[in-house]
Design a protein around this motif. Structure first.
Motif, short mmCIF file in Angstrom:
data_model
loop_
_atom_site.label_atom_id
_atom_site.label_comp_id
_atom_site.label_asym_id
_atom_site.label_seq_id
_atom_site.Cartn_x
_atom_site.Cartn_y
_atom_site.Cartn_z
N SER A 9 0.72 -1.37 -0.01
CA SER A 9 0.35 0.00 -0.42
C SER A 9 1.07 1.35 -0.03
CB SER A 9 -1.06 0.03 1.11
OG SER A 9 -2.02 -0.93 0.99
N PRO A 10 0.10 2.22 -0.90
CA PRO A 10 1.43 3.88 -0.76
C PRO A 10 1.55 4.01 0.66
CG PRO A 10 -0.80 4.25 -1.88
CD PRO A 10 -0.58 2.84 -1.11
N PRO A 11 3.12 4.98 0.39
CA PRO A 11 2.79 5.95 2.09
C PRO A 11 1.59 7.13 2.28
CG PRO A 11 4.88 5.90 0.90
CD PRO A 11 3.65 5.17 -0.40
N ARG A 12 1.74 7.14 3.01
CA ARG A 12 0.39 8.22 3.24
C ARG A 12 0.21 9.48 2.86
NH1 ARG A 12 -1.00 10.69 9.41
NH2 ARG A 12 1.52 11.19 8.87
N GLY A 13 -0.78 9.88 2.09
CA GLY A 13 -0.15 11.34 1.36
C GLY A 13 -0.10 11.20 -0.41
N TRP A 14 0.10 9.78 -0.29
CA TRP A 14 0.26 8.97 -1.67
C TRP A 14 -1.30 8.19 -2.26
CZ3 TRP A 14 4.98 9.58 -4.53
CH2 TRP A 14 5.78 10.23 -4.65
N GLU A 15 -1.12 8.13 -3.58
CA GLU A 15 -2.24 7.60 -3.98
C GLU A 15 -1.97 6.06 -4.98
OE1 GLU A 15 -4.35 10.08 -7.84
OE2 GLU A 15 -5.12 9.92 -5.29
N ARG A 16 -2.53 5.18 -4.56
CA ARG A 16 -2.25 4.28 -5.90
C ARG A 16 -2.69 4.15 -7.63
NH1 ARG A 16 -0.08 -1.02 -5.16
NH2 ARG A 16 -0.90 -1.58 -2.86
N GLU A 55 10.27 14.97 -0.16
CA GLU A 55 10.09 15.04 1.01
C GLU A 55 9.14 14.46 1.99
OE1 GLU A 55 11.40 18.86 3.70
OE2 GLU A 55 9.77 18.86 1.92
N ALA A 56 7.96 14.51 1.03
CA ALA A 56 6.74 13.95 1.11
C ALA A 56 7.22 12.43 1.72
CB ALA A 56 5.68 14.65 0.53
N LEU A 57 7.43 11.90 1.14
CA LEU A 57 7.61 10.48 0.55
C LEU A 57 8.62 10.02 2.40
CD1 LEU A 57 7.65 7.50 -0.26
CD2 LEU A 57 9.37 8.17 -1.24
N LEU A 58 9.58 11.06 2.50
CA LEU A 58 10.46 10.75 3.61
C LEU A 58 9.90 10.96 4.29
CD1 LEU A 58 13.65 10.97 1.04
CD2 LEU A 58 13.19 9.07 2.05
N GLY A 59 9.11 11.73 4.56
CA GLY A 59 8.71 12.34 5.81
C GLY A 59 7.77 11.32 6.24
N GLU A 60 6.91 10.43 5.86
CA GLU A 60 5.95 9.52 6.37
C GLU A 60 6.32 8.34 6.31
OE1 GLU A 60 2.79 10.23 6.72
OE2 GLU A 60 2.69 12.54 6.67
N LEU A 61 7.91 7.62 5.95
CA LEU A 61 8.02 6.91 6.50
C LEU A 61 8.35 6.26 7.62
CD1 LEU A 61 10.13 6.05 3.19
CD2 LEU A 61 7.74 5.71 3.77
N HIS A 62 8.28 5.22 8.28
CA HIS A 62 9.07 4.53 9.11
C HIS A 62 10.56 5.13 9.56
CE1 HIS A 62 10.33 2.10 12.79
NE2 HIS A 62 8.96 2.43 13.29
N PRO A 109 22.54 11.21 0.84
CA PRO A 109 22.08 11.03 1.88
C PRO A 109 20.99 11.92 1.75
CG PRO A 109 23.44 12.92 2.37
CD PRO A 109 23.96 12.46 0.50
N PRO A 110 20.36 10.55 2.71
CA PRO A 110 18.29 11.11 2.54
C PRO A 110 18.73 12.45 3.78
CG PRO A 110 18.83 9.17 4.00
CD PRO A 110 19.89 8.76 3.03
N SER A 111 18.81 12.50 4.42
CA SER A 111 19.44 13.45 5.20
C SER A 111 19.30 15.00 4.64
CB SER A 111 20.71 13.51 5.80
OG SER A 111 21.74 13.54 5.31
N LEU A 112 19.55 14.80 3.84
CA LEU A 112 19.11 16.33 2.41
C LEU A 112 18.07 16.67 3.19
CD1 LEU A 112 22.22 15.67 -0.24
CD2 LEU A 112 21.51 17.32 2.00
N LEU A 113 17.31 15.34 2.74
CA LEU A 113 15.67 15.64 2.02
C LEU A 113 15.08 15.59 3.23
CD1 LEU A 113 15.06 14.87 -1.33
CD2 LEU A 113 15.31 16.91 -0.80
N VAL A 114 15.23 14.96 4.21
CA VAL A 114 14.17 14.51 5.12
C VAL A 114 14.75 14.62 6.23
CG1 VAL A 114 14.91 12.10 5.22
CG2 VAL A 114 12.24 12.55 6.17
N SER A 115 14.10 14.32 7.75
CA SER A 115 14.44 14.58 9.15
C SER A 115 15.03 12.72 9.81
CB SER A 115 14.01 15.08 10.11
OG SER A 115 14.35 15.09 11.11
N GLY A 116 15.87 12.51 8.84
CA GLY A 116 16.59 10.91 9.12
C GLY A 116 17.36 11.50 10.71
N PRO A 117 17.23 10.72 11.52
CA PRO A 117 18.19 11.12 13.19
C PRO A 117 19.99 11.30 12.35
CG PRO A 117 16.68 8.29 13.19
CD PRO A 117 16.91 9.40 11.46
N PRO A 118 20.18 12.12 12.58
CA PRO A 118 19.61 13.14 13.42
C PRO A 118 20.16 14.47 12.86
CG PRO A 118 21.48 13.35 14.38
CD PRO A 118 22.00 11.94 12.94
#
Length: 832
Positions: free
Chosen positions: A288-295, A356-363, A437-446
């Motif tokens: 299933s797609p991440p929140r905010g995305w549609e299949r 950014e919207a994608l990565l921000g919704e992931l675990h 690195p994904p940290s350029l677009l999302v708040s991956g720790p830290p």
């Protein structure tokens, strides 16, 4: 599943669960019904689960006929009953007598059965079928019986160096000397698919050689099958390719989530992959797609005008045509890739915003395993957004850069490099573009995120060039380049301010940038700070006011970096406590290289945060009291260093929990639209499954500037965030549960009342009427979801005195005299 008590006899309760029945002891501490994989309803058939407590009652066999008759059989709609009582079928006299007495068919297990969801009520010794007046007969091992069950072996079989043994989903192939599977193991947790038999490998992280497994699988009947690979080296492309090559046919691999933690267990986006004999891989179906995305289709998602193709190696985000080369990269058990754009085509802000919207919704486990690959070419708007100079008229082609191999973990070997002369899987090599690195677009720790709307410029770290990308293991964020602080730009949505005291200059490496405000995307974080030029252009040289909060007598706290003089004063004042906290800071910096700061004073700022969250001098209770009374606390310089340290930590973008043990707040304080101001700093928990003893009120806050401390203080019982001093909170709603929803087993329950707040942005105007605007309503919806998840959690009690005090003071010590002074626009200053 709705429940209701229908009958009670001899201390046993028969409780309807939809079309099924739960029989339990009336005083049983915990109802097992919530954990059972209830079978799908079938006309004329009912499933009866007997709890462990009821199964131990000597009167059960005597009471069972009357309970079943009154609750199921009397109406005449039920013709067969499957009874989940371990070993009932082994006593054929009792089961046959039950069928004869009730006049219905009885199904009973000959031994134990697996009742968890997805197990299809699997009974290793099978279910027995008892008809009124007839002898018993076998009735399969699963319910409902899948068409492939008869083709699978009924017991363990040795084939060469492998053993084949039954599990609920099909069979497990393991080494002959490896431990057999048992209920509770990962192999038993693989869900049953009625359409295909699943061949499970990799139990306990161990797997035979591909040729050995292929020889065992070749002995199985040719029915539709899927290969399910538990975390092990069998997830590598080299193992799967060799397995398919020896088996001489394509293999469908199901990506089933398995028990465990860490990046090696991250759930991929592809739920079904075809491993071809020629070495290539093809995605057949996506999760299933991440929140905010549609299949979009079976293997893709959509976010506005951005398309995401699920490929074996991860996701390919594009706004133009698909890139066939991207699909050639195989699945990697150590990480996944976000491919941005299509080779030779422009990459604009819209694509960066979608990433950014994608990565921000992931675990975090999924996000930490990601890397970004720039496949296209940044257009001028994207370069401006990321702070890069415009592209030259003639651009060189960067050399391909590979993502570093993920570290080897127990049971997760790196793919073996082919030896000299050995055939390499054809899909193992593809041309790659620059890796980021994904940290350029999302708040991956830290590290905070890049954030922005299309076409809105703002300061940001430059994208790493192909020859400048450090080799960083996948289990830690990529480190920043020299001179790039890890702090976010002040509070969300603000520009970083200039130092307030020119007489006490900060180090050159800590110079504050001045730039255009960067618009925020919902759920995203501000971009990291970058050093500014010594003399900014005239267009950007307008003064930037410091964020100063004052509510009367309390200390004026300014949101700015600490100066060298303040850091020195704080270091001297802290003394031995500084050295003790420095050990914590050094451990965090060793764990998270991206927290390493260019300026020497970064450690002093982090130590100030550690002491604030500690139990000695400078702790939260002491410092907050000092701030409210107008002093700077016992440790000179701690307040500015604390603010500066918080600015270096990532912003938290999820619900924050606080609690009260002092009774309900005054009605005026939680009236929707009321604005509460906390003069001091405020601490909350990011963990929603915790509670303090005797808590009678939950407070959930949707934050705007709260800074996460879990990367700095590793291994704490509760992950905490800190709000800046002077933060304002707008009351959104009060939610109260019905008393009947409280657990009946006496376990710890959430407070029945919860107050929901949203932290306001600095300078945000609030309607004097107290009405909720669109931002309030959006935050309220998210808080309601968080509250619902919390109320379904199994809570753990936190009784550490320091944590307890931080979670229940300040915001929740309501004062009647303060509430009574509420102004016309419902603004209330909170103090203890």
């Amino acid at each position: 599943m709705n429940s209701s008590v229908h009958q009670q006899a001899g201390g046993l309760v028969a409780e309807r669960r939809g079309p099924h029945l739960l029989i339990r002891r009336h005083d049983e501490a915990e109802s097992p019904g919530s954990a059972i994989g209830w079978p799908a309803p079938a006309p004329g058939h009912a499933f009866v689960l007997v709890s462990a407590g009821a199964a131990g009652e000597s009167s059960l066999v005597t009471l069972l006929p009357s309970l079943l008759h009154r609750t199921l059989v009397a109406d005449g709609d039920i013709s067969s009953v499957r009874i989940g009582l371990p070993g009932l079928g082994a006593d054929s006299l009792v089961s046959q007598a039950l069928a004869d007495a009730l006049g219905v068919e009885i199904f009973a297990p000959d031994g134990d059965f697996a009742g968890h969801p997805g197990a299809a009520l699997y009974a290793a010794h099978g279910w027995l079928h008892f008809r009124p007046g007839s002898a018993s007969a076998p009735a399969g091992r699963r319910h409902p019986v899948p068409h492939w069950e008869a083709s699978m072996p009924a017991g363990p079989v040795a084939v060469g160096g492998a053993a084949i043994e039954p599990v609920p989903a099909g069979v497990l192939v393991r080494g002959v000397d490896d431990r057999p599977a048992a209920p509770g193991d990962a192999a038993f947790a693989v869900p049953v698919d009625p359409g295909v038999a699943r061949i499970v490998v990799g139990a306990d992280g161990r797997v035979p050689e591909p040729a050995v497994v292929a020889a065992a699988v070749a002995r199985l009947p040719r029915v539709p099958t899927q290969l399910v690979v538990l975390p092990s080296r069998a997830r590598t492309h080299s193992w799967l390719y060799e397995f398919a090559r020896v088996l001489a046919r394509d293999v469908v691999v199901a990506a089933v989530p398995a028990a465990g933690s860490g990046k090696a267990c991250f759930p991929p986006f592809a739920s079904l992959i075809r491993q071809r004999v020629d070495g290539s891989q093809e995605v057949l179906e996506a999760v299933s797609p991440p929140r905010g995305w549609e299949r979009r289709d079976r293997t893709g998602y959509r976010f506005r005008n951005v398309v995401a193709d699920v490929v074996p190696s991860g996701l390919a985000l594009r706004t133009g045509a698909a890139d066939p080369a991207v699909a050639r990269a195989p699945f990697d058990p150590g990480g996944w890739t976000v491919h941005l754009g299509t080779a030779g085509e422009p990459v604009g802000p819209e694509l960066l915003t979608a990433a950014e919207a994608l990565l921000g919704e992931l675990h975090p486990v999924v996000r930490d395993a990601a890397c970004l690959r720039l496949a296209g070419v940044l257009d001028d708007r994207a370069r401006e957004l990321l702070g890069e100079p415009p592209a030259p008229p003639v651009a060189g082609v960067p050399a391909p850069v590979r993502r570093p191999e993920s570290p080897t973990t127990p049971g997760h070997e790196r793919p073996r490099s082919p030896a000299a002369g050995e055939e390499r899987p054809p899909a193992a090599e593809i041309a790659r573009g620059p890796v980021m690195p994904p940290s350029l677009l999302v708040s991956g720790p830290p590290v905070p995120t890049v954030s922005g709307a299309p076409g809105v410029p703002g300061p940001a770290p430059a994208l790493p060039q192909a020859d400048a990308i450090p080799s960083v293991p996948q289990d830690e964020p990529a480190e920043r380049g020299a001179g790039t602080p890890a702090s976010a730009a002040g509070v969300a949505g603000e520009r970083p301010p200039k130092p307030a005291r020119p007489a006490e200059p900060t180090p050159e490496t800590a110079a504050d940038p001045v730039g255009t405000e960067l618009a925020r995307t919902p759920g995203a974080e501000p971009i990291p700070e970058v050093p500014a030029l010594a003399e900014p252009p005239e267009a950007d040289a307008s003064p930037v006011a410091e964020r100063t909060i004052s509510t009367g007598r309390e200390l004026v706290v300014t949101d700015r970096p600490s100066t060298a003089a303040e850091q020195a004063r704080f270091t001297t004042a802290a003394g031995e406590a500084y050295s003790e906290a420095l050990a914590t800071v050094n451990a965090a910096l060793a764990t998270w290289p991206s927290m390493r700061q260019a300026e020497a004073g970064a450690k002093a700022d982090f130590v100030a945060v550690c002491l604030y969250l500690g139990r000695g001098a400078g702790n939260s209770a002491e410092l907050d009291a000092a701030v409210r009374s107008g002093t700077g606390g016992e440790l000179d310089g701690q307040v500015p260093c604390l603010v500066s340290g918080l600015r270096r930590l990532p912003i938290h973008r999820r619900a924050v929990l606080r609690q009260s043990r002092t009774g309900q707040p005054p009605e005026s304080a939680v009236q929707p639209g009321a604005v509460l101001t906390e003069p001091g700093f405020l601490v909350g928990s990011t963990d929603l499954d915790v509670t303090v003893p005797d808590a009678d009120l939950d407070v959930l806050i949707w934050p705007a500037s709260a800074r996460r401390t879990s990367e700095l203080r590793i291994g704490q019982a509760v992950s905490e965030v800190v709000f800046f001093a002077g933060a304002r909170f707008k009351a959104l709603a009060v939610r109260t549960t019905d008393p009947a929803e409280d657990p009946a087993d006496g376990s710890t329950a959430t407070p029945r009342t919860a107050a929901l707040f949203r932290e306001l942005d600095p300078g945000e105007q609030v309607s004097a009427t107290g009405e909720l605007d669109e931002h309030d309503l959006a935050a309220l919806a998210k808080l309601d979801q968080a509250l619902d998840r919390r109320r379904r959690c199994t809570l753990r009690v936190v009784d550490e005195p320091e944590v307890l005090a931080r979670m229940t003071t300040s915001l929740l010590e309501w004062r009647e005299e303060t509430a009574s002074r509420a102004s016309a626009n419902h603004t209330i200053t909170l103090a203890s």
